[in-house]
Design a protein around this motif. Structure first.
Motif: not given
Length: 386
Positions: A10-18, A281-291
């Motif tokens: 989950s942490l490295w889902r968006k590698k550049t941002r992370a 906050a952005q990472a969680v918003r993007e993964r709401i369906p996954e949650m």
């Protein structure tokens, strides 16, 4: 531990941002380690001395010298064991390299400051050599000085009688500290006060401060008041305080190091808080369906909340630990390159504990809001994109 792979993915889902967020955290904690170590050094410079001595200075300022004739009067005060005197020399090496140098009486210095460790022969040589000087171990190592060397120094305060600001001394000893705290302070040198007083053009027969060794540290306030009362309403009124308080006042001439460090770190961590908080906050918003899918598979609200918090904690710990490691290595490198000053500046256990507390606090601040939101989402609303 069984969820670590999930948190890591989950942490490295968006590698550049992370990666960019991680680099920001590394820089923040690198700065934290350097500044906290520097602040601790300046505090230690004031606190390590304890309370066994008093410093007598002019009531006006410690830059205003006092007549040496006051010394026997101070010695006669009940509770005083011994008295030494120092005059700030204002030493300059080469063009503009400042050296911490004092003119002091060798025999009195040895009695009042037993923390400075040197052989009997070197103490005797210091007392009997007119142009003698003793150098702290760290300072000697920094410039490669050794016993027997000629030491040319300029003074930015005291000229010789011929008007020259250039002085030459003979290094007759190198002193150490009695323990590590005192060893860290061996960045100064002492010259023979008798020669200095004889050769300088003005201010003869004066001392910058008197160092008073106490018979009983519990009588410090009583002795200090007695000394100040002795010279009350005279042309040379005094201000007597503990050596610790005097050192703090001396370091405050540079500036309030603690306040400066705190303000810089406050600005840095406020920025990092906003940056990392927005990232989480952005990472969680993007993964709401996954949650929602996780909850459908049986993950409880509490477990989902914990997973998001663990992601924030992992991010802050990674950045913080790498940053603190770099700060420790940087200080170690500086200590080898410039042992006279940075040899005493280090990221010790206290600085690391403060850093760990900052990592945990930052993780909680940036991870808790999105974690609570993730824990409260309803499966139907999340899958419907509401």
């Amino acid at each position: 531990m069984k969820y670590l792979r999930l948190v890591w993915a989950s942490l490295w889902r968006k590698k550049t941002r992370a990666l960019l967020t991680l680099l920001s955290l590394i820089c923040a904690f690198l700065l934290f380690g350097l500044l906290q170590a520097l602040g601790a050094f300046f505090n230690a410079g004031a606190d390590f001395v304890g309370a066994s001595r008093l410093i007598v200075q002019s009531r006006v300022s410690f830059t205003d010298s006092l007549p040496i004739r006051m010394l026997p009067q101070i010695e006669a005060v009940p509770g005083v064991k011994a008295v030494s005197h120092d005059q700030w020399f204002g030493g300059v090496k080469d063009e503009n390299t400042q050296i911490i140098a004092f003119a002091s009486d060798p025999k009195r210095l040895r009695i009042v400051y037993p923390e400075w460790v040197m052989s009997d022969a070197e103490w005797e040589s210091f007392a009997n050599t007119k142009t003698g000087a003793i150098v702290g171990r760290n300072l000697a190592n920094q410039y490669g000085w050794k016993v027997g060397d000629k030491l040319p120094l300029k003074s930015n305060i005291f000229p010789q009688q011929d008007g020259s600001m250039a002085w030459t001394f003979d290094i007759v000893g190198i002193f150490d500290g009695k323990d590590q705290s005192w060893q860290n302070q061996t960045q100064s040198l002492y010259i023979n006060w008798a020669y200095f007083d004889e050769a300088n053009q003005f201010g003869r027969g004066t001392a910058g401060v008197f160092a008073v060794q106490l018979e009983d540290i519990n009588r410090a306030n009583e002795v200090a008041q007695a000394i100040d009362k002795l010279f009350l309403n005279s042309p040379d009124e005094t201000k007597t305080q503990s050596e610790r308080d005097f050192n703090k006042a001396f370091f405050s001439q540079i500036g309030d190091i603690g306040l400066i460090v705190s303000l810089i770190l406050l600005a840095v961590f406020f920025t990092i808080l906003i940056l990392t908080g927005n990232t989480m906050a952005q990472a969680v918003r993007e993964r709401i369906p996954e949650m929602a899918v996780l909850k459908t598979l049986g993950f409880s609200n509490g477990l989902v909340t914990t997973l998001v918090l663990a992601e924030a904690l992992l991010l802050c710990l990674l950045g913080g630990l790498v940053g603190m490691t770099l700060a420790t290595l940087a200080l170690s490198g500086l200590a080898q390159a410039v042992p006279g000053f940075f040899g005493a500046v280090r990221a010790d256990g206290l600085v690391w504990l403060q850093a760990l507390a900052a990592m945990l606090g930052l993780a909680l601040a940036v991870g808790l809001p999105p974690a609570l939101r993730a824990g409260r989402i309803r499966i139907v609303d999340a899958l419907a994109g509401r």
